[in-house]
Design a protein around this motif. Structure first.
Motif, PDB file in Angstrom:
ATOM      1  N   MET A   1       0.850  -1.190   0.000  1.00  0.00           N
ATOM      2  CA  MET A   1       0.000   0.000   0.000  1.00  0.00           C
ATOM      3  C   MET A   1       0.888   1.243   0.000  1.00  0.00           C
ATOM      4  O   MET A   1       1.813   1.353   0.787  1.00  0.00           O
ATOM      5  CB  MET A   1      -0.918  -0.025   1.231  1.00  0.00           C
ATOM      6  N   MET A   2       0.559   2.164  -0.879  1.00  0.00           N
ATOM      7  CA  MET A   2       1.349   3.376  -1.057  1.00  0.00           C
ATOM      8  C   MET A   2       1.429   4.205   0.231  1.00  0.00           C
ATOM      9  O   MET A   2       2.478   4.714   0.580  1.00  0.00           O
ATOM     10  CB  MET A   2       0.740   4.201  -2.193  1.00  0.00           C
ATOM     11  N   GLY A   3       0.320   4.349   0.960  1.00  0.00           N
ATOM     12  CA  GLY A   3       0.288   5.151   2.181  1.00  0.00           C
ATOM     13  C   GLY A   3       1.223   4.630   3.256  1.00  0.00           C
ATOM     14  O   GLY A   3       1.877   5.399   3.947  1.00  0.00           O
ATOM     15  N   LYS A   4       1.288   3.306   3.376  1.00  0.00           N
ATOM     16  CA  LYS A   4       2.194   2.701   4.364  1.00  0.00           C
ATOM     17  C   LYS A   4       3.645   2.985   4.015  1.00  0.00           C
ATOM     18  O   LYS A   4       4.439   3.340   4.878  1.00  0.00           O
ATOM     19  CB  LYS A   4       1.961   1.185   4.421  1.00  0.00           C
ATOM     20  N   ALA A   5       3.972   2.837   2.752  1.00  0.00           N
ATOM     21  CA  ALA A   5       5.348   3.084   2.305  1.00  0.00           C
ATOM     22  C   ALA A   5       5.735   4.539   2.559  1.00  0.00           C
ATOM     23  O   ALA A   5       6.848   4.832   3.008  1.00  0.00           O
ATOM     24  CB  ALA A   5       5.500   2.738   0.827  1.00  0.00           C
ATOM     25  N   ALA A   6       4.807   5.456   2.288  1.00  0.00           N
ATOM     26  CA  ALA A   6       5.074   6.879   2.513  1.00  0.00           C
ATOM     27  C   ALA A   6       5.303   7.155   3.996  1.00  0.00           C
ATOM     28  O   ALA A   6       6.197   7.926   4.365  1.00  0.00           O
ATOM     29  CB  ALA A   6       3.922   7.727   1.984  1.00  0.00           C
ATOM     30  N   LEU A   7       4.525   6.509   4.852  1.00  0.00           N
ATOM     31  CA  LEU A   7       4.697   6.691   6.298  1.00  0.00           C
ATOM     32  C   LEU A   7       6.041   6.131   6.753  1.00  0.00           C
ATOM     33  O   LEU A   7       6.765   6.779   7.517  1.00  0.00           O
ATOM     34  CB  LEU A   7       3.547   6.035   7.066  1.00  0.00           C
ATOM     35  N   MET A   8       6.398   4.951   6.274  1.00  0.00           N
ATOM     36  CA  MET A   8       7.676   4.343   6.649  1.00  0.00           C
ATOM     37  C   MET A   8       8.841   5.218   6.187  1.00  0.00           C
ATOM     38  O   MET A   8       9.822   5.386   6.911  1.00  0.00           O
ATOM     39  CB  MET A   8       7.809   2.929   6.074  1.00  0.00           C
ATOM     40  N   ASP A   9       8.724   5.780   5.003  1.00  0.00           N
ATOM     41  CA  ASP A   9       9.757   6.696   4.506  1.00  0.00           C
ATOM     42  C   ASP A   9       9.849   7.936   5.392  1.00  0.00           C
ATOM     43  O   ASP A   9      10.942   8.426   5.684  1.00  0.00           O
ATOM     44  CB  ASP A   9       9.471   7.125   3.060  1.00  0.00           C
ATOM     45  N   ALA A  10       8.693   8.448   5.818  1.00  0.00           N
ATOM     46  CA  ALA A  10       8.672   9.670   6.627  1.00  0.00           C
ATOM     47  C   ALA A  10       9.316   9.466   7.999  1.00  0.00           C
ATOM     48  O   ALA A  10      10.004  10.357   8.503  1.00  0.00           O
ATOM     49  CB  ALA A  10       7.231  10.170   6.791  1.00  0.00           C
ATOM     50  N   ILE A  11       9.125   8.272   8.600  1.00  0.00           N
ATOM     51  CA  ILE A  11       9.684   8.053   9.949  1.00  0.00           C
ATOM     52  C   ILE A  11      11.115   7.524   9.913  1.00  0.00           C
ATOM     53  O   ILE A  11      11.795   7.531  10.935  1.00  0.00           O
ATOM     54  CB  ILE A  11       8.794   7.124  10.809  1.00  0.00           C
ATOM     55  N   ALA A  12      11.593   7.112   8.743  1.00  0.00           N
ATOM     56  CA  ALA A  12      12.957   6.578   8.628  1.00  0.00           C
ATOM     57  C   ALA A  12      13.969   7.621   9.116  1.00  0.00           C
ATOM     58  O   ALA A  12      13.873   8.792   8.785  1.00  0.00           O
ATOM     59  CB  ALA A  12      13.249   6.193   7.183  1.00  0.00           C
ATOM     60  N   GLY A  13      14.900   7.188   9.924  1.00  0.00           N
ATOM     61  CA  GLY A  13      15.964   8.077  10.378  1.00  0.00           C
ATOM     62  C   GLY A  13      15.583   8.991  11.534  1.00  0.00           C
ATOM     63  O   GLY A  13      16.386   9.822  11.950  1.00  0.00           O
ATOM     64  N   THR A  14      14.372   8.846  12.081  1.00  0.00           N
ATOM     65  CA  THR A  14      13.970   9.724  13.187  1.00  0.00           C
ATOM     66  C   THR A  14      14.223   9.096  14.562  1.00  0.00           C
ATOM     67  O   THR A  14      13.994   9.744  15.578  1.00  0.00           O
ATOM     68  CB  THR A  14      12.476  10.098  13.101  1.00  0.00           C
ATOM     69  N   ASN A  15      14.714   7.843  14.589  1.00  0.00           N
ATOM     70  CA  ASN A  15      14.985   7.142  15.854  1.00  0.00           C
ATOM     71  C   ASN A  15      13.785   7.244  16.798  1.00  0.00           C
ATOM     72  O   ASN A  15      13.882   7.769  17.898  1.00  0.00           O
ATOM     73  CB  ASN A  15      16.259   7.674  16.515  1.00  0.00           C
ATOM     74  N   ARG A  16      12.660   6.761  16.324  1.00  0.00           N
ATOM     75  CA  ARG A  16      11.381   6.722  17.050  1.00  0.00           C
ATOM     76  C   ARG A  16      10.825   8.101  17.401  1.00  0.00           C
ATOM     77  O   ARG A  16       9.955   8.223  18.242  1.00  0.00           O
ATOM     78  CB  ARG A  16      11.489   5.872  18.314  1.00  0.00           C
ATOM     79  N   GLY A  17      11.363   9.124  16.787  1.00  0.00           N
ATOM     80  CA  GLY A  17      10.905  10.479  17.059  1.00  0.00           C
ATOM     81  C   GLY A  17      11.946  11.319  17.767  1.00  0.00           C
ATOM     82  O   GLY A  17      11.843  12.542  17.815  1.00  0.00           O
ATOM     83  N   LEU A  18      12.989  10.693  18.306  1.00  0.00           N
ATOM     84  CA  LEU A  18      14.028  11.415  19.043  1.00  0.00           C
ATOM     85  C   LEU A  18      14.753  12.432  18.159  1.00  0.00           C
ATOM     86  O   LEU A  18      15.142  13.498  18.628  1.00  0.00           O
ATOM     87  CB  LEU A  18      15.053  10.437  19.634  1.00  0.00           C
ATOM     88  N   LEU A  19      14.930  12.096  16.879  1.00  0.00           N
ATOM     89  CA  LEU A  19      15.700  12.958  15.973  1.00  0.00           C
ATOM     90  C   LEU A  19      14.827  13.729  14.987  1.00  0.00           C
ATOM     91  O   LEU A  19      15.350  14.402  14.104  1.00  0.00           O
ATOM     92  CB  LEU A  19      16.716  12.107  15.186  1.00  0.00           C
ATOM     93  N   ALA A  20      13.502  13.640  15.139  1.00  0.00           N
ATOM     94  CA  ALA A  20      12.604  14.273  14.176  1.00  0.00           C
ATOM     95  C   ALA A  20      12.633  15.794  14.286  1.00  0.00           C
ATOM     96  O   ALA A  20      12.515  16.351  15.377  1.00  0.00           O
ATOM     97  CB  ALA A  20      11.180  13.762  14.386  1.00  0.00           C
ATOM     98  N   THR A  21      12.804  16.450  13.151  1.00  0.00           N
ATOM     99  CA  THR A  21      12.728  17.910  13.100  1.00  0.00           C
ATOM    100  C   THR A  21      11.249  18.311  13.050  1.00  0.00           C
ATOM    101  O   THR A  21      10.378  17.461  12.820  1.00  0.00           O
ATOM    102  CB  THR A  21      13.430  18.451  11.841  1.00  0.00           C
ATOM    103  N   GLU A  22      10.967  19.591  13.226  1.00  0.00           N
ATOM    104  CA  GLU A  22       9.578  20.058  13.142  1.00  0.00           C
ATOM    105  C   GLU A  22       8.982  19.749  11.773  1.00  0.00           C
ATOM    106  O   GLU A  22       7.832  19.331  11.673  1.00  0.00           O
ATOM    107  CB  GLU A  22       9.474  21.558  13.443  1.00  0.00           C
ATOM    108  N   ALA A  23       9.764  19.945  10.728  1.00  0.00           N
ATOM    109  CA  ALA A  23       9.273  19.661   9.370  1.00  0.00           C
ATOM    110  C   ALA A  23       8.957  18.173   9.212  1.00  0.00           C
ATOM    111  O   ALA A  23       7.935  17.801   8.613  1.00  0.00           O
ATOM    112  CB  ALA A  23      10.305  20.105   8.332  1.00  0.00           C
ATOM    113  N   GLN A  24       9.835  17.311   9.745  1.00  0.00           N
ATOM    114  CA  GLN A  24       9.580  15.868   9.681  1.00  0.00           C
ATOM    115  C   GLN A  24       8.332  15.497  10.474  1.00  0.00           C
ATOM    116  O   GLN A  24       7.524  14.680  10.021  1.00  0.00           O
ATOM    117  CB  GLN A  24      10.782  15.088  10.214  1.00  0.00           C
ATOM    118  N   LYS A  25       8.165  16.094  11.652  1.00  0.00           N
ATOM    119  CA  LYS A  25       6.982  15.799  12.472  1.00  0.00           C
ATOM    120  C   LYS A  25       5.705  16.133  11.712  1.00  0.00           C
ATOM    121  O   LYS A  25       4.736  15.369  11.735  1.00  0.00           O
ATOM    122  CB  LYS A  25       7.030  16.576  13.797  1.00  0.00           C
ATOM    123  N   GLN A  26       5.700  17.267  11.038  1.00  0.00           N
ATOM    124  CA  GLN A  26       4.515  17.667  10.261  1.00  0.00           C
ATOM    125  C   GLN A  26       4.275  16.700   9.096  1.00  0.00           C
ATOM    126  O   GLN A  26       3.137  16.323   8.821  1.00  0.00           O
ATOM    127  CB  GLN A  26       4.665  19.103   9.757  1.00  0.00           C
TER     128      GLN A  26
END
Length: 194
Positions: free
Chosen positions: A1-26
């Motif tokens: 499913m395209m939506g799942k892949a997009a979500l996985m791409d968006a969270i990649a590299g954020t270390n569960r949210g620890l490294l997420a920037t404001e732009a990534q969070k949005q």
């Protein structure tokens, strides 16, 4: 499913949210909202076969969880949420790493009660905090078996007054291997089944 892949791409590299920037969070929140629109399970709380099991946290905005990484000399390891539908039990387990031989564990046991097709009320009952070696922690499965058998652990092991410590969680998406939840404090949680 395209939506799942997009979500996985968006969270990649954020270390569960620890490294997420404001732009990534949005971007992640947008990807979550997009995927929620296509939830294949309209009443997730009633889908016990999907809900039951051990889930590993992939991403969260929960300050309570992310702040565990800010303890001196500590780094947040894996975080699990293990759900036992038959006993309406939920176990949150956070592994903490730092100095050699001083690996820790922060765990909370709770009961959940369905209040709608997607919302559960959660009442926290017990907290266990200690060193993995003293607790004899090997895995979430064996740890939960010990809790359910009534074992008292070395470290800090205490009952929680559930009338004061409770909250709710909306399960907004669930399939065979992915679950998204939104909590009463505004946090989001993305988990994969282990």
């Amino acid at each position: 499913m395209m939506g799942k892949a997009a979500l996985m791409d968006a969270i990649a590299g954020t270390n569960r949210g620890l490294l997420a920037t404001e732009a990534q969070k949005q971007a992640i929140l947008a990807a979550i909202a997009n995927l929620e629109d296509f939830n294949p399970t309209p009443r997730p709380v009633e889908a016990g076969n999907l809900l039951d099991g051990n889930w590993r946290l992939l991403y969260t905005t929960s300050k309570a969880l992310l702040n565990l990484d800010r303890l001196p000399f500590c780094k947040l390891g894996q975080i699990y949420q293990c759900i036992r539908v038959e006993t309406t039990s939920v176990y949150n387990i956070a592994e903490i790493y730092g100095l050699p031989y001083l690996e820790g564990l922060v765990s909370v046991a709770a009961k959940f009660e369905p209040v709608s097709g997607r919302r559960v009320q959660v009442k926290f009952e017990r907290s266990i905090i200690g060193l993995q070696r003293l607790i004899e922690y090997n895995s979430p499965v064996t740890f939960i078996q010990q809790i359910e058998a009534g074992k008292k652990f070395a470290g800090i092991d205490f009952a929680i007054k559930s009338d004061k410590q409770q909250g709710w969680l909306d399960i907004t998406y669930i399939d065979n291997d992915l679950r998204i939840g939104r909590g009463n404090e505004g946090s989001v949680f993305i988990l994969s089944k282990t």
